[in-house]
Write an enzyme that holds these catalytic residues in place. Sequence first.
Site, short mmCIF file in Angstrom:
data_model
loop_
_atom_site.label_atom_id
_atom_site.label_comp_id
_atom_site.label_asym_id
_atom_site.label_seq_id
_atom_site.Cartn_x
_atom_site.Cartn_y
_atom_site.Cartn_z
N LYS A 1 0.86 -1.20 0.00
CA LYS A 1 0.00 0.00 0.00
C LYS A 1 0.89 1.24 0.00
O LYS A 1 1.79 1.36 0.84
CB LYS A 1 -0.91 0.00 1.24
CG LYS A 1 -1.67 1.31 1.47
CD LYS A 1 -2.62 1.23 2.67
CE LYS A 1 -3.25 2.61 2.96
NZ LYS A 1 -4.15 2.61 4.13
N ASP B 1 -2.74 10.38 3.67
CA ASP B 1 -4.12 9.94 3.88
C ASP B 1 -4.87 10.98 4.71
O ASP B 1 -4.78 11.01 5.94
CB ASP B 1 -4.12 8.57 4.59
CG ASP B 1 -5.52 8.00 4.75
OD1 ASP B 1 -6.47 8.60 4.20
OD2 ASP B 1 -5.66 6.95 5.41
N LYS C 1 -10.21 12.97 8.20
CA LYS C 1 -9.73 12.55 9.52
C LYS C 1 -9.70 13.74 10.47
O LYS C 1 -9.36 14.84 10.05
CB LYS C 1 -8.29 12.01 9.40
CG LYS C 1 -8.17 10.62 8.83
CD LYS C 1 -6.71 10.17 8.83
CE LYS C 1 -6.51 8.84 8.14
NZ LYS C 1 -7.11 7.70 8.83
N ASP D 1 1.48 6.37 5.55
CA ASP D 1 0.57 5.43 4.89
C ASP D 1 1.18 4.85 3.60
O ASP D 1 0.59 4.02 2.94
CB ASP D 1 -0.76 6.15 4.59
CG ASP D 1 -1.97 5.27 4.80
OD1 ASP D 1 -1.80 4.20 5.43
OD2 ASP D 1 -3.06 5.62 4.31
N ASP E 1 -12.23 7.00 3.94
CA ASP E 1 -10.98 6.83 4.70
C ASP E 1 -10.49 5.37 4.65
O ASP E 1 -9.37 5.08 5.03
CB ASP E 1 -11.19 7.27 6.15
CG ASP E 1 -9.88 7.51 6.88
OD1 ASP E 1 -8.82 7.51 6.20
OD2 ASP E 1 -9.91 7.69 8.11
N GLU F 1 -9.45 3.77 2.22
CA GLU F 1 -8.95 3.81 0.84
C GLU F 1 -7.94 2.72 0.55
O GLU F 1 -7.75 2.31 -0.59
CB GLU F 1 -8.36 5.20 0.53
CG GLU F 1 -6.91 5.42 1.00
CD GLU F 1 -6.73 5.31 2.51
OE1 GLU F 1 -7.70 5.55 3.24
OE2 GLU F 1 -5.60 4.96 2.95
N ARG G 1 -7.77 -0.50 1.21
CA ARG G 1 -8.28 -1.77 0.66
C ARG G 1 -8.69 -1.62 -0.80
O ARG G 1 -8.72 -2.58 -1.55
CB ARG G 1 -9.40 -2.30 1.55
CG ARG G 1 -10.61 -1.40 1.65
CD ARG G 1 -11.48 -1.74 2.85
NE ARG G 1 -10.85 -1.36 4.12
CZ ARG G 1 -11.29 -1.70 5.31
NH1 ARG G 1 -12.38 -2.44 5.41
NH2 ARG G 1 -10.67 -1.31 6.40
N1 BES Z 1 -4.22 4.55 6.90
C1 BES Z 1 -5.35 4.27 7.71
C2 BES Z 1 -5.06 3.24 8.79
C3 BES Z 1 -4.28 3.72 9.97
C4 BES Z 1 -4.88 4.45 10.95
C5 BES Z 1 -2.97 3.38 10.09
C6 BES Z 1 -4.16 4.86 12.05
C7 BES Z 1 -2.25 3.79 11.17
C8 BES Z 1 -2.84 4.53 12.17
C9 BES Z 1 -6.49 3.72 6.86
O1 BES Z 1 -6.55 4.17 5.57
C10 BES Z 1 -7.75 4.13 7.56
O2 BES Z 1 -7.97 5.30 7.67
N2 BES Z 1 -8.51 3.15 8.01
C11 BES Z 1 -9.70 3.40 8.69
C12 BES Z 1 -10.70 2.39 8.21
C13 BES Z 1 -12.09 2.66 8.67
C14 BES Z 1 -12.65 3.88 7.99
C15 BES Z 1 -12.92 1.43 8.34
C16 BES Z 1 -9.46 3.22 10.20
O3 BES Z 1 -8.76 2.30 10.58
O4 BES Z 1 -9.97 4.04 10.96
ZN ZN Z 2 -4.75 4.78 4.75
ZN ZN Z 3 -7.63 6.04 5.40
#
Ligand code: BES
Ligand code: ZN
Ligand code: ZN
Length: 498
Positions: free
Chosen positions: A266, A271, A278, A289, A348, A350, A352
């Site tokens: 990834k 992000d 966020k 990210d 958010d 994104e 996957r």
């Molecule tokens: N890049 C983030 C995951 C992340 C969050 C990594 C905090 C490290 C620290 C990912 O793209 C994301 O924002 N995931 C969301 C998914 C949710 C919307 C289902 C998350 O984990 O909050």
């Molecule tokens: Zn992300």
């Molecule tokens: Zn994200």
Amino acid sequence: MPTKIEVISGNLEEIKSQCLVIAFFEDKLKVEGEIAKFDSSNGNAIGNAIKNKDFKAEDSESKILYVNTKVKYVALLGLGKEEKFTLDKFVDRVSAVSKKIRASGIRSFALYLESFKNKNYEQKSYLEKAAISIILGLYQFLKFKTKDLDKIKVMDKASIIVNKNDLAQSAKIITQASIFAEAVEKTRDLVSTPPNIAVPSYIADYAEEVAKKNTLKCTILDEKQMEKLGMGCLLAVGMGSENKPRMVILEYNGNGNEKPLILVGKGITFDTGGVNVKPPAYMTTMKDDKASACGVIHVMEVCAKLKLKLNVIGVLALAENMISGKSYRPDDVLKSYSGITVEITNTDAEGRLVLADALSYSLRYKPKAIVDIATLTGASIIALGYFASPVLGNDQKLIEKIKAASDKSLEKIWNFPLWEEYEENIKSDIADVKHVHDGIDAGVMVGAIFLKHFINETPWAHIDIGNTAWAKQDRGWIVKGPTGFSVLLLLNLLRDWK
Ligand code: BES
Ligand code: ZN
Ligand code: ZN
């Protein structure tokens, strides 16, 4: 400049270095043998420190003594009780004492490896880990500092003392360990590179440079090519940004026509969360990210450097998750490269989406296995804290291999289930699949179960480094900031692949 590591041999009293590091177990606190000889030529500084109870060899205790003979300083390191000593502790204590020595302004040291020996001792792994923990524990990112550079303390060289007979073999181990550590350092450097510079095309060009220097084949797909290919998920994520998305394919050919192993990373260069923006506290550090893609580039580089007898392909899914009038939105339905339609619920999630297209694109290479690495979920933090990452997949043999690599690399992982029941969470009323559910339950598993739709029967594993890619504080060889997590694990996996 990174610390240079070398192996040396000789009597302790002849060692030339600014500082000699000697470790003691609490329950074996005696000055004898080689150490006694050395101590008598140094005014019994060690013996006296022990006698006066200035040094008790308690776990993590350290003391730097000024002796000013052949060596200027002696650093005493306490390891606690011998039977409780492990390789994990070794790494942690060696990194810590290296940092302490550097903080006192000393620029070179020699580590007396013999003094760490206990029943768990295996020369090869202690040597390898010594090099890695010194180099990575002392890692600093100074590229954007312009002031007071002369005040920054650096360690020029660390020497590891081994037996004369082991010198040649040890030098080989150290050389390979240094190559591994360098891959982690370069990954940390690239992840640290700020998002205004490290945009998708920058990472793609960087990968191309690495490929040129290392006889890797590099293919870069730009947004127009991806459009032709129908990569609707990756494109949608990148759409909101002026910095257009890229997909990079790095190919290492080390074993003729054999089926390749594929590493998918990834690479979200920043992000913001997109339209589901966020909150501020969760947005800073989101330049990390792209950590998985950055790691894959340097793992590929090492494949070429070590001339591994394998075919390996690295696929980088690069995009910036930005907010603008062109951003994708919740409620959109996207058509993925595989043809599967995806209902968006939260922009958010994104990661996957870019992985979906990268994974199904990978299948065209008929791989024998695919491992994807991604800072996919914050839920990984809830599940495991900050030091071990979740691994999930469709093939237990592959997971066992990854576990073995994890044990060797000391980068910890934990296997989570991919039960069919999680499918319920991502059923869509209007498309083939929803990419994320509303709740906060089982976030790690739901992320992986979504990815599984884009894989056929190919053995596949997914490592979620959302909790390990960034460190809030120093811990052993990890220094605050990007960790490079997964690089050592993947290198161990590939080096020992059978
Ligand atoms: N890049 C983030 C995951 C992340 C969050 C990594 C905090 C490290 C620290 C990912 O793209 C994301 O924002 N995931 C969301 C998914 C949710 C919307 C289902 C998350 O984990 O909050
Ligand atoms: Zn992300
Ligand atoms: Zn994200």
